[in-house]
Design a protein around this motif. Structure first.
Motif, PDB file in Angstrom:
ATOM      1  N   SER A  34       0.849  -1.200   0.000  1.00 45.22           N
ATOM      2  CA  SER A  34       0.000   0.000   0.000  1.00 45.22           C
ATOM      3  C   SER A  34       0.876   1.239   0.000  1.00 45.22           C
ATOM      4  CB  SER A  34      -0.842   0.047   1.276  1.00 45.22           C
ATOM      5  OG  SER A  34      -1.966  -0.767   1.187  1.00 45.22           O
ATOM      6  N   ALA A  35       0.241   2.390  -0.083  1.00 49.13           N
ATOM      7  CA  ALA A  35       0.947   3.669   0.076  1.00 49.13           C
ATOM      8  C   ALA A  35       1.175   3.896   1.568  1.00 49.13           C
ATOM      9  CB  ALA A  35       0.083   4.777  -0.494  1.00 49.13           C
ATOM     10  N   LYS A  45      -2.885  10.297   5.325  1.00 46.85           N
ATOM     11  CA  LYS A  45      -2.350   9.243   4.451  1.00 46.85           C
ATOM     12  C   LYS A  45      -1.818   9.864   3.166  1.00 46.85           C
ATOM     13  CE  LYS A  45      -5.559   5.415   5.152  1.00 46.85           C
ATOM     14  NZ  LYS A  45      -6.372   4.511   4.339  1.00 46.85           N
ATOM     15  N   THR A  47      -2.203   8.733   0.255  1.00 45.72           N
ATOM     16  CA  THR A  47      -3.274   8.687  -0.763  1.00 45.72           C
ATOM     17  C   THR A  47      -4.169   9.929  -0.652  1.00 45.72           C
ATOM     18  OG1 THR A  47      -3.241   6.292  -0.521  1.00 45.72           O
ATOM     19  CG2 THR A  47      -5.105   7.207  -1.719  1.00 45.72           C
ATOM     20  N   GLU A 113       1.131   4.125  -3.966  1.00 45.60           N
ATOM     21  CA  GLU A 113       1.569   2.718  -3.941  1.00 45.60           C
ATOM     22  C   GLU A 113       2.739   2.529  -4.919  1.00 45.60           C
ATOM     23  OE1 GLU A 113      -1.636   3.751  -3.019  1.00 45.60           O
ATOM     24  OE2 GLU A 113      -1.899   1.892  -1.931  1.00 45.60           O
ATOM     25  N   PHE A 167      -3.783  -1.469  -5.224  1.00 43.73           N
ATOM     26  CA  PHE A 167      -4.781  -0.408  -5.419  1.00 43.73           C
ATOM     27  C   PHE A 167      -5.144  -0.084  -6.870  1.00 43.73           C
ATOM     28  CE2 PHE A 167      -5.755   4.345  -4.341  1.00 43.73           C
ATOM     29  CZ  PHE A 167      -7.090   4.066  -4.117  1.00 43.73           C
ATOM     30  N   ARG A 181     -11.418   2.681  -2.236  1.00 44.58           N
ATOM     31  CA  ARG A 181     -10.454   2.876  -1.145  1.00 44.58           C
ATOM     32  C   ARG A 181     -10.187   1.567  -0.393  1.00 44.58           C
ATOM     33  NH1 ARG A 181      -9.050   8.112   0.289  1.00 44.58           N
ATOM     34  NH2 ARG A 181      -7.279   6.997   1.175  1.00 44.58           N
ATOM     35  N   GLY A 182      -8.942   1.411  -0.007  1.00 38.81           N
ATOM     36  CA  GLY A 182      -8.554   0.178   0.682  1.00 38.81           C
ATOM     37  C   GLY A 182      -8.326  -0.970  -0.298  1.00 38.81           C
ATOM     38  N   GLY A 183      -8.280  -0.652  -1.594  1.00 40.61           N
ATOM     39  CA  GLY A 183      -8.297  -1.684  -2.633  1.00 40.61           C
ATOM     40  C   GLY A 183      -7.016  -2.482  -2.796  1.00 40.61           C
ATOM     41  N   SER A 184      -5.958  -2.141  -2.060  1.00 39.33           N
ATOM     42  CA  SER A 184      -4.746  -2.978  -2.170  1.00 39.33           C
ATOM     43  C   SER A 184      -5.033  -4.405  -1.703  1.00 39.33           C
ATOM     44  CB  SER A 184      -3.605  -2.390  -1.342  1.00 39.33           C
ATOM     45  OG  SER A 184      -3.296  -1.111  -1.809  1.00 39.33           O
ATOM     46  N   ASP A 185      -6.017  -4.550  -0.822  1.00 41.26           N
ATOM     47  CA  ASP A 185      -6.436  -5.893  -0.396  1.00 41.26           C
ATOM     48  C   ASP A 185      -6.897  -6.717  -1.598  1.00 41.26           C
ATOM     49  OD1 ASP A 185      -6.072  -5.411   2.299  1.00 41.26           O
ATOM     50  OD2 ASP A 185      -8.164  -4.898   2.689  1.00 41.26           O
TER      51      ASP A 185
HETATM   52  N1  ASP Z   1      -3.850   3.612  -0.404  1.00 38.26           N
HETATM   53  C1  ASP Z   1      -5.197   3.286  -0.739  1.00 38.26           C
HETATM   54  C2  ASP Z   1      -6.151   3.854   0.286  1.00 38.26           C
HETATM   55  O1  ASP Z   1      -5.731   4.562   1.196  1.00 38.26           O
HETATM   56  C3  ASP Z   1      -5.395   1.826  -0.978  1.00 38.26           C
HETATM   57  C4  ASP Z   1      -4.990   0.926   0.150  1.00 38.26           C
HETATM   58  O2  ASP Z   1      -4.219   1.292   1.029  1.00 38.26           O
HETATM   59  O3  ASP Z   1      -5.440  -0.218   0.163  1.00 38.26           O
HETATM   60  O4  ASP Z   1      -7.330   3.640   0.199  1.00 38.26           O
END
Ligand code: ASP
Length: 439
Positions: A34-35, A45, A47, A113, A167, A181-185
């Protein structure tokens, strides 16, 4: 296969912990990063800083201060890791230039990222592979599975180890597109499936998924084992540990997920798999047939009453079609003999309220339509509840003893969950009492 979240990669110190984790196991060959996330509660963050730059650039405002903050954070990481010969300036110059010409928010957001993964790859002395060359979206915004898994096999199949930014991926025209958002998962899950990983380790800053919301329940238990289905039910109802869509790619390939804590790597974390091995199932049953409790506020119930409704064919179908025509997905649909209720998210229903009620009255000519809002839903989920007696009794007794009125009850026919509707004002109290009664 590992994925590390933003807090695990927020500083050089954190990245050193990550490096130690990766190097400790030769199976940890591919890493999705992730970032840099928050270093402390009030931090921003990377992002979010990138979106801020994009918004300012789009509005013709000066974004150089924010860009300098981003550069300084990456420089701190590079210095702290002692990475030599990393040309951060040219990465920032490219971003600066692209922000000034026509660009999209997704491109800007993805650079967190992208740059972080390049730095981590340099530190680990592993190859960097750009996600734009591995993850492909079709024009409708969905992942083009054939192209994506083909590219992963062709590119990563040749490598022993690599670092891949999470991401984002690319669209057919080559533009960058991010997941939500959170898409690195999600990236991690796709890569795990693409390389045929034996395990998808998702490293974060908590030691697994909790059996209830820790803001409501004091010290809830960590769930050690959970099935994909249970996880899906709990995440849908608000328990957040993974991006909602992250389960699907690995689930298809039956690759287990392990949620782990970068700051406490010895903790077992939470294992998510297709089914529980029989010994664990027994252990779980001895402890509690319930795996977790989750819930959300913000629902509205529309109850339609009509005498002899049970004799009318197609009444329910027509009712649900009205909601579909107004673009409102329904969450639950409990029925009585002469009544049927549709439960929807209030924020989607409110703007369409008038139109929906007008259409119901016109199409179904009911005796009455009653709208009840400020409803909270609580799901009690567990595969251990299947064919086991007494859970519902415990649930309802605990709510009755705590003087909480139940406004709706819905048990899925697979007995995997029991959903209870209460007044929003009773929500926290209900979760607390349910937890105490069940665990
Ligand atoms: N950096 C992105 C976010 O803050 C994706 C991630 O961390 O999964 O949503």
């Amino acid at each position: 296969m590992t994925k590390f979240g933003g807090t695990s990669l927020a500083t050089a110190e954190q990245i050193k912990k990550v490096a130690a984790i990766i190097e400790a196991d030769p199976n940890r060959r591919f890493t999705v990063a992730s970032a840099p996330g928050k270093r402390f509660a009030s931090d921003i963050k990377i992002t979010d800083l990138l979106y801020k730059c994009y918004n300012a650039a789009r509005d013709g405002e000066d974004f150089s201060g924010t860009l300098r903050d981003i550069q300084a954070r990456f420089q701190d990481i590079i210095d702290g890791l002692g990475v030599k010969d990393f040309d951060l300036q040219s990465e920032i110059d490219t971003l600066d230039k692209n922000l000034r010409i026509f660009t999209k928010p997704d491109y800007a957001a993805s650079r967190g990222e992208y740059i972080n993964s390049k730095i981590i790859a340099a530190f680990l002395k592993r190859e960097f592979v750009d996600a734009a060359e591995l993850i492909f979206f079709s024009d409708d915004g969905l992942v083009d599975e054939e192209k994506t898994y083909g590219a992963i096999a062709a590119r990563l199949g040749k490598l022993d180890k690599a670092v891949i930014p999470g991401f984002y991926g690319s669209l057919p025209n080559g533009e960058i597109k991010t997941f939500s958002r959170g898409g690195s998962d999600v990236t991690g899950s796709i890569i795990a499936r693409g390389v045929g990983a034996i395990m998808y380790e998702n490293w974060t800053d908590v030691s697994g998924m909790l059996s209830a919301d820790p803001r409501i329940v004091n010290n809830p238990e960590v769930i050690q084992n959970i099935t994909y289905t249970e996880l899906r039910e709990l995440s849908y109802m608000g328990a957040s540990v993974l991006h909602e869509d992250a389960v699907f790619p690995v689930r298809k390939a039956r690759i287990p997920i392990n949620i782990k804590n970068t700051n406490s790597p010895e903790d077992p974390g939470t294992k998510i798999s297709a089914s529980l091995p029989p010994n664990l199932r027994l252990e779980r049953l001895k402890h509690s047939p319930v795996t977790g409790i989750a819930g959300k506020k913000g629902f509205t119930c529309i109850r339609v009453e009509k005498a002899l409704m049970n004799n009318q064919t197609g009444f329910g179908a027509k009712l649900l079609t009205i909601f579909a025509d107004h673009n409102i997905p329904f969450e639950h649909c409990p029925t009585g003999i002469d009544s049927i209720s549709v439960i929807v998210a209030s924020d989607l229903f409110d703007p369409e309220h008038q139109g929906v009620i007008f259409d119901i009255n016109k199409t179904l000519v009911p005796d009455s339509v009653i709208i009840e809002d400020h409803l909270a839903l609580i799901a009690v989920v567990g595969e251990g509840m299947i064919r086991s007696k007494g859970i519902a009794a415990k649930i309802f007794a605990s709510l009755a003893n705590s003087d909480i009125n139940i406004r709706m009850i819905d048990q899925s026919s697979n007995e995997l969950n029991i959903i209870i509707g209460v007044d929003e004002a009773d929500y926290e109290k209900a979760v607390k009492f349910l937890y105490e009664a069940i665990f």
